[in-house]
Write a protein that holds these residues in place. Structure first.
Motif, mmCIF file in Angstrom:
data_model
loop_
_atom_site.group_PDB
_atom_site.id
_atom_site.type_symbol
_atom_site.label_atom_id
_atom_site.label_comp_id
_atom_site.label_asym_id
_atom_site.label_seq_id
_atom_site.Cartn_x
_atom_site.Cartn_y
_atom_site.Cartn_z
ATOM 1 N N PHE A 90 -1.673 64.327 -28.061
ATOM 2 C CA PHE A 90 -1.885 62.650 -27.909
ATOM 3 C C PHE A 90 -1.384 61.437 -27.185
ATOM 4 O O PHE A 90 0.049 62.029 -26.538
ATOM 5 C CB PHE A 90 -1.933 61.824 -29.350
ATOM 6 N N HIS A 91 -2.038 61.190 -25.927
ATOM 7 C CA HIS A 91 -1.177 60.090 -25.180
ATOM 8 C C HIS A 91 -1.361 59.215 -26.185
ATOM 9 O O HIS A 91 -2.659 58.900 -26.512
ATOM 10 C CB HIS A 91 -1.881 60.700 -24.040
ATOM 11 N N TYR A 92 -0.503 58.397 -26.377
ATOM 12 C CA TYR A 92 -0.554 56.801 -26.794
ATOM 13 C C TYR A 92 -0.604 55.864 -26.088
ATOM 14 O O TYR A 92 0.010 55.789 -25.110
ATOM 15 C CB TYR A 92 1.018 56.620 -27.842
ATOM 16 N N ARG A 93 -1.624 54.994 -26.675
ATOM 17 C CA ARG A 93 -2.060 53.779 -26.159
ATOM 18 C C ARG A 93 -2.350 52.382 -26.664
ATOM 19 O O ARG A 93 -2.991 52.843 -28.221
ATOM 20 C CB ARG A 93 -3.396 53.663 -25.085
ATOM 21 N N ASN A 94 -1.187 51.427 -26.793
ATOM 22 C CA ASN A 94 -1.840 50.630 -27.088
ATOM 23 C C ASN A 94 -2.510 49.525 -26.518
ATOM 24 O O ASN A 94 -1.329 48.228 -25.656
ATOM 25 C CB ASN A 94 -0.160 49.669 -27.593
ATOM 26 N N SER A 428 -7.169 36.903 -29.220
ATOM 27 C CA SER A 428 -6.090 36.525 -29.539
ATOM 28 C C SER A 428 -5.159 37.991 -30.649
ATOM 29 O O SER A 428 -5.572 38.743 -30.300
ATOM 30 C CB SER A 428 -6.267 35.314 -30.531
ATOM 31 N N ALA A 429 -4.129 38.083 -30.801
ATOM 32 C CA ALA A 429 -3.968 38.498 -31.719
ATOM 33 C C ALA A 429 -4.275 39.475 -32.728
ATOM 34 O O ALA A 429 -4.651 39.921 -33.041
ATOM 35 C CB ALA A 429 -1.961 38.274 -31.915
ATOM 36 N N THR A 430 -5.335 38.180 -33.489
ATOM 37 C CA THR A 430 -6.247 38.549 -34.463
ATOM 38 C C THR A 430 -7.339 38.792 -33.970
ATOM 39 O O THR A 430 -7.732 39.884 -34.676
ATOM 40 C CB THR A 430 -6.190 37.646 -35.340
ATOM 41 N N GLN A 431 -7.894 38.857 -33.124
ATOM 42 C CA GLN A 431 -9.095 39.314 -32.067
ATOM 43 C C GLN A 431 -8.812 39.613 -31.083
ATOM 44 O O GLN A 431 -9.136 39.545 -29.527
ATOM 45 C CB GLN A 431 -10.373 38.049 -31.765
ATOM 46 N N PRO A 432 -7.634 41.209 -30.089
ATOM 47 C CA PRO A 432 -7.045 41.699 -29.777
ATOM 48 C C PRO A 432 -7.969 42.690 -28.833
ATOM 49 O O PRO A 432 -7.403 42.737 -27.623
ATOM 50 C CB PRO A 432 -6.276 42.979 -30.602
ATOM 51 N N GLY A 433 -9.509 43.038 -29.192
ATOM 52 C CA GLY A 433 -10.105 43.347 -28.112
ATOM 53 C C GLY A 433 -11.057 44.752 -28.578
ATOM 54 O O GLY A 433 -10.433 44.954 -29.975
ATOM 55 N N TYR A 434 -11.286 45.792 -27.798
ATOM 56 C CA TYR A 434 -11.651 46.104 -28.430
ATOM 57 C C TYR A 434 -11.449 47.830 -27.133
ATOM 58 O O TYR A 434 -11.528 47.658 -26.163
ATOM 59 C CB TYR A 434 -13.440 46.784 -28.979
ATOM 60 N N GLY A 460 -2.970 46.544 -42.301
ATOM 61 C CA GLY A 460 -3.941 45.997 -41.259
ATOM 62 C C GLY A 460 -3.991 46.822 -39.352
ATOM 63 O O GLY A 460 -4.239 45.898 -39.001
ATOM 64 N N THR A 461 -3.044 47.521 -39.186
ATOM 65 C CA THR A 461 -3.364 48.822 -37.745
ATOM 66 C C THR A 461 -3.759 50.118 -38.459
ATOM 67 O O THR A 461 -3.979 50.190 -39.511
ATOM 68 C CB THR A 461 -2.070 48.766 -37.394
ATOM 69 N N GLY A 462 -4.095 50.975 -37.259
ATOM 70 C CA GLY A 462 -4.832 52.044 -36.909
ATOM 71 C C GLY A 462 -4.443 52.259 -35.777
ATOM 72 O O GLY A 462 -3.880 52.070 -34.895
ATOM 73 N N ASN A 507 -6.701 63.662 -24.886
ATOM 74 C CA ASN A 507 -6.345 63.122 -25.949
ATOM 75 C C ASN A 507 -5.757 62.399 -25.608
ATOM 76 O O ASN A 507 -4.713 62.455 -25.276
ATOM 77 C CB ASN A 507 -5.631 64.254 -26.358
ATOM 78 N N VAL A 508 -5.882 60.900 -26.885
ATOM 79 C CA VAL A 508 -5.495 59.865 -27.587
ATOM 80 C C VAL A 508 -5.270 59.457 -27.881
ATOM 81 O O VAL A 508 -6.091 59.890 -29.922
ATOM 82 C CB VAL A 508 -5.996 58.332 -25.756
ATOM 83 N N GLU A 509 -4.738 59.033 -28.710
ATOM 84 C CA GLU A 509 -4.317 57.926 -30.224
ATOM 85 C C GLU A 509 -4.099 56.318 -29.626
ATOM 86 O O GLU A 509 -3.302 55.450 -29.093
ATOM 87 C CB GLU A 509 -2.766 57.579 -30.515
ATOM 88 N N LEU A 510 -5.381 55.865 -29.735
ATOM 89 C CA LEU A 510 -5.249 54.151 -29.895
ATOM 90 C C LEU A 510 -5.202 53.365 -31.002
ATOM 91 O O LEU A 510 -5.588 53.672 -31.589
ATOM 92 C CB LEU A 510 -7.300 53.853 -29.220
ATOM 93 N N ALA A 511 -4.901 52.648 -30.378
ATOM 94 C CA ALA A 511 -4.163 51.410 -31.537
ATOM 95 C C ALA A 511 -4.975 50.385 -31.610
ATOM 96 O O ALA A 511 -5.958 50.053 -30.902
ATOM 97 C CB ALA A 511 -2.197 51.072 -31.098
#
Length: 540
Positions: A90-94, A428-434, A460-462, A507-511
């Motif tokens: 997995f390629h981690y992406r944040n 914002s931080a509470t509406q970070p997008g998708y 609150g994360t995943g 193969n990704v791990e998306l925060a």
């Protein structure tokens, strides 16, 4: 003409291999009867793995040649060939800047949802008079002809069989097909697609049957018994441009309906042996080639032996003429899937987003999911950058709508035939997008699907884990031949390269950020502690 000669050469090789008993592979009980399962009794199936465990790497790069007319023989002889290589982790992406999350999955993590997707299958009646092969040959309509066109049902069958292998200890919550399930809005194509998912016998041929290789289960026109999707798994689909438009571009008219049922090729097709036949060639007509259009396509999904009946579409969709719907995969899990129909009814391969769809369906569904504290996954065939200039709502406006909802985490798309992942920043931080995830086609190289898993860390994360899957097809089998043809189509310069994407598209791990109220709803839900992407999909 280069395409045609190679296709016939490959058929000749396939014939030789069929009579040679599959190069000495052991015979199994698989497909022992005249109409049995593929790949056939001359092949032995090995355990399926995802690309986390092993990858298929082209011997020669999957790129267009510098000079298609001057390819060295030493290079040409390796076209369409693969080697097995190490897996791709997995390629981690944040990219969305989620705070408080790292690549390491915490012990508190739980699996919210687990499902595969398939897209752009292009189940094709290769002998239909409504093909546009002549236009592809002169370069004015790429994709109207591919040398692997005749193998689409076998590839889908192989992919479903492969995906089933990861739905044993824990069944998928659902499967979703993201449109262009068929190629030419033809009734026989729809019945073959549904038959493969249902696991009922199909004969992927029309007009006068031609048994290219005498005997069963050894050529693209032979009837076979598909494996069928795991019966515990419901499946859903969307409307793509090819599902309701002729060749994915032209609205169905009375003239086109007549031509499809006629005995004369319109603008180029194939005969039973894969030879291109020009406009005006006489052929055997077939009533099963009747053109559908979008409404009749949706109606076909009601004739099925698997669940749910309609596969997402309802009688309201038939009455209203558009395939927008929403569903909760599990009533106990706070997650909703919203499916959108962006097919332009007047024609064209790009998408059309209707104001009525947005104002009277999408926004009310998003509002309801937000009020119900549910995560949201949106699915459509086209992606926002592939919206027609005449669309009532632009792709940019659509992205902005989704970004306004903090509980929207993912938009699944097809259409481009590419592996591609795009972050859409929020407010914002509470509406970070998708995240927007596009996946490759089952007809073009690399012929892969994805398995998606959403994970909640409990704080609150995943993550969204996305894993690429190659269809598990023994060398020399029909789906394997198709994959080789798809690769060679690029290497000969007849198709564009790059569909496999980069490592950060596969193969990704998306925060992701999970809103507080949704997090509380998840904590009140019993969810599996086993993360399939870290275990089952890694062969552990």
């Amino acid at each position: 003409m280069k395409r045609k000669s190679y296709y016939l050469f490959t058929i000749a090789v396939a014939v030789a291999m069929a009579f040679a008993g599959g190069c000495g592979r052991k015979t199994t009980s698989n497909g022992a009867s005249a109409i049995g399962h593929l790949p056939g009794p001359q092949f032995t199936l090995v355990t399926s793995t995802t690309t986390l465990v092993q990858t298929l790497v082209p011997v020669e790069p999957a790129v267009n040649p510098a000079d298609p007319n001057n390819i060295p023989t030493s290079v040409l002889q390796n076209f369409g060939k693969f080697t097995v290589s190490a897996g791709e982790d997995f390629h981690y992406r944040n990219d969305l800047g989620i705070t408080g999350v790292t690549q390491a999955v915490p012990a508190t993590a739980r699996s919210v949802i687990y499902f595969p997707l398939i897209t752009d299958i292009h189940i094709m009646d290769a002998k239909s008079p409504m093909r546009f092969c002549d236009l592809d040959m002169i370069g004015s309509l790429q994709g109207a002809y591919r040398p692997q066109d005749g193998y689409t049902t076998q590839v889908l069958d192989a992919m479903i069989r492969t995906l089933n292998d990861f739905s044993k200890t824990r069944h998928y919550n659902f499967l979703i097909a993201l449109g262009d399930t068929v190629d030419n809005t033809s009734t026989d194509e729809a019945r073959w697609f549904i038959g493969v998912l249902d696991g009922t016998v199909i004969t992927p041929d029309s007009g006068k049957h031609v048994d290219i290789v005498p005997g069963p289960l050894n050529d693209p026109h032979d009837p076979f018994l598909p494996w069928g999707l795991d019966k515990q798994v419901p499946w859903y689909t969307t409307v793509g441009n090819h599902d309701g438009l002729v060749s994915g571009n032209f609205a169905v008219t009375d003239q086109y309906r007549s031509l499809a049922l006629g005995d004369e090729v319109y603008l180029g097709s194939e005969d039973g042996y894969g030879n291109i036949i020009p406009a005006g060639t006489k052929i055997t007509p077939d009533v099963n080639r009747a053109l559908m259009g979008p409404i009749a396509y949706m109606q076909q999904l009601f004739t099925t032996t698997t669940l749910p009946v309609g596969h997402g579409f309802s009688t309201a969709n038939i009455t209203g003429g558009y395939g927008d719907y929403a569903f909760d995969p599990d009533p106990s899990i706070p997650l909703r899937v919203i499916v959108l129909d962006w097919e332009c009814r007047n024609g064209g391969d790009n998408g059309c987003i209707r104001a009525n769809e947005v104002n009277n369906f999408l926004i009310p569904e998003l509002d309801q999911a937000y009020n119900d504290n549910k995560l949201v996954i949106v699915a459509s065939h086209q992606y926002p950058d592939a919206i027609d200039s005449h669309s009532e709502i632009t792709g940019t406006a659509f992205v902005n709508i989704l970004a306004n909802y903090p509980n929207v985490i993912l938009h699944l798309v097809g259409h481009g035939h590419d592996n591609r992942i795009v972050p859409h920043a929020g407010l914002s931080a509470t509406q970070p997008g998708y995240w927007e995830i596009e996946s490759s086609s089952l007809v073009d190289y690399p012929q892969q699907s994805r398995i998606i898993e959403v994970v909640d860390n409990g704080d609150g994360t995943g993550y969204i884990f996305a894993t690429m899957v190659d269809h598990n097809s023994p060398a020399g089998s029909l789906p394997s031949v198709s994959r080789s043809l798809a690769l060679e189509d690029i290497q000969l310069g007849n198709n564009t390269s790059g569909a496999e994407g980069t490592a950060s598209d596969r193969n990704v791990e998306l925060a992701i950020r999970i809103p507080d109220k949704t997090e509380n709803a998840l904590k009140a839900t019993t969810l599996p502690a086993k993360i399939e992407s870290q275990t089952t999909l890694k062969g552990l």
